[in-house]
Design an enzyme around this catalytic site. Sequence first.
Site, PDB file in Angstrom:
ATOM      1  N   HIS A 157      16.966   8.382  12.014  1.00 33.81           N
ATOM      2  CA  HIS A 157      17.053   6.920  11.984  1.00 33.81           C
ATOM      3  C   HIS A 157      16.793   6.302  13.353  1.00 33.81           C
ATOM      4  O   HIS A 157      16.317   5.162  13.421  1.00 33.81           O
ATOM      5  CB  HIS A 157      18.412   6.491  11.426  1.00 33.81           C
ATOM      6  CG  HIS A 157      18.500   6.665   9.937  1.00 33.81           C
ATOM      7  ND1 HIS A 157      18.264   5.630   9.053  1.00 33.81           N
ATOM      8  CD2 HIS A 157      18.747   7.753   9.183  1.00 33.81           C
ATOM      9  CE1 HIS A 157      18.392   6.077   7.812  1.00 33.81           C
ATOM     10  NE2 HIS A 157      18.680   7.372   7.860  1.00 33.81           N
ATOM     11  N   HIS A 256      19.450  17.522  14.551  1.00 35.15           N
ATOM     12  CA  HIS A 256      19.848  16.605  13.484  1.00 35.15           C
ATOM     13  C   HIS A 256      19.477  17.130  12.106  1.00 35.15           C
ATOM     14  O   HIS A 256      20.299  17.125  11.183  1.00 35.15           O
ATOM     15  CB  HIS A 256      19.215  15.230  13.682  1.00 35.15           C
ATOM     16  CG  HIS A 256      19.677  14.220  12.682  1.00 35.15           C
ATOM     17  ND1 HIS A 256      20.944  13.683  12.702  1.00 35.15           N
ATOM     18  CD2 HIS A 256      19.061  13.658  11.601  1.00 35.15           C
ATOM     19  CE1 HIS A 256      21.088  12.836  11.692  1.00 35.15           C
ATOM     20  NE2 HIS A 256      19.960  12.806  11.014  1.00 35.15           N
TER      21      HIS A 256
END
Length: 416
Positions: A157, A256
């Site tokens: 994101h 991530h």
Amino acid sequence: METNSKSASEVSPLCKDVPKVLSSFVDTFVDFSVSGGLFLPKDSPPNLSSCPNPLADSLFSPPPPPPPLRTRYPNPPDRLVAIGDLHGDLEKSKEAFRLANLIDRSDRWIGGSSTVVQIGDVLDRGGDELKILYFLEKLKRQAARSGGTLITMNGNHEIMNMEGDFRFVTKSGLEEFRVWADWYRFGQAMKGLCKGLEKPEDPFDGVPLFRKTNDKDLVQGLRARIAALRPHGPISSRFLSQNVTVLVVGDSVFVHGGLLPEHVSYGLEKINEEVRDWIKGLGGRFAPAYCRRSDAVVWLRSFSHELAKNCDCSALERVLATIPGTKRMIMGHTIQKVGINGVCNNQAIRIDVGMSKGCINGLPEVLEITGNSELRILTSNARYDNNYRASLHKERKAGLGLLIPEHGPKQVEVKA
């Protein structure tokens, strides 16, 4: 004949520093207004009173340049804490840090020499994105003063927002950036009144005007978000350029989404350096390819499937074998409704519990690793910590004790 006037060369050093002091004051004022009332600590000026003074602490001595990104910490710390995706929820973020006894009730660092890794995805799904960035920055500086370390990472994101992909932005998130833009422009205008300062850059230069949209607040929020977060933007340069994309601490690899053998072959340090250069505006509009595809380091889900049999454990073993001394990969990205858990004989540890109210409003959990490589889950869910955990015990294997059985509890997987 004597005169009271002084030549330019005789001007007091204090007077020469007035533009810098004014600029620092304006920055501190803007930060305080945007962050929800935080003073970011800096090195104290010489000859000041020993009494704490947050305002003076923020004004004097410009912040040091950010250190080079560090990819590897070969010596495991006595205490390592991993915190999953935060997604714009400041309240839950603070709960996670308190759960690990890293901050007190006044949000001050009390974690001592602990090393903390936040796995990425601060942005999107909530309205406290900037406040979390400031909160983390404050803790980084406080931790450093106590011998501790807080490391922040890029999630998908962060990459999406810097590329201008706002599919998961909330209305409150746009409003937060609109307010930031108002304060930022005010600060720039104040600096522009001082002749001793260079004319500040306009962060909105080249940002589309969106003339076909009638919603004024929407347009202002979108333009502010683009200006702040695009490569070389004020927020991306200041905060996100400090993030690493891959990290090795002791015997744990952090990323991530996940790493594949080709990512390791490409070079972990090289990935971090190239992503940081891109964030600083030294590349194009889009991030490097290894951050953008479905098999990218921030997007990969090969080790995050709800069923252990669907996880590519052989690929994971190959990855760990090519990173000397590592035993496990710790990742976020895919919400684990069952809580923090492991698969592939606990070589893959998944720590995204969807704690943000913008996700599934999950109860915060954090992962703790002590110096002897012992893993422990810190949870605020008393039911899960006692009865629920006990009921699953027979279905789970030794080690971390949270290996998801093939017929076990479901996790929630979000598209981004």
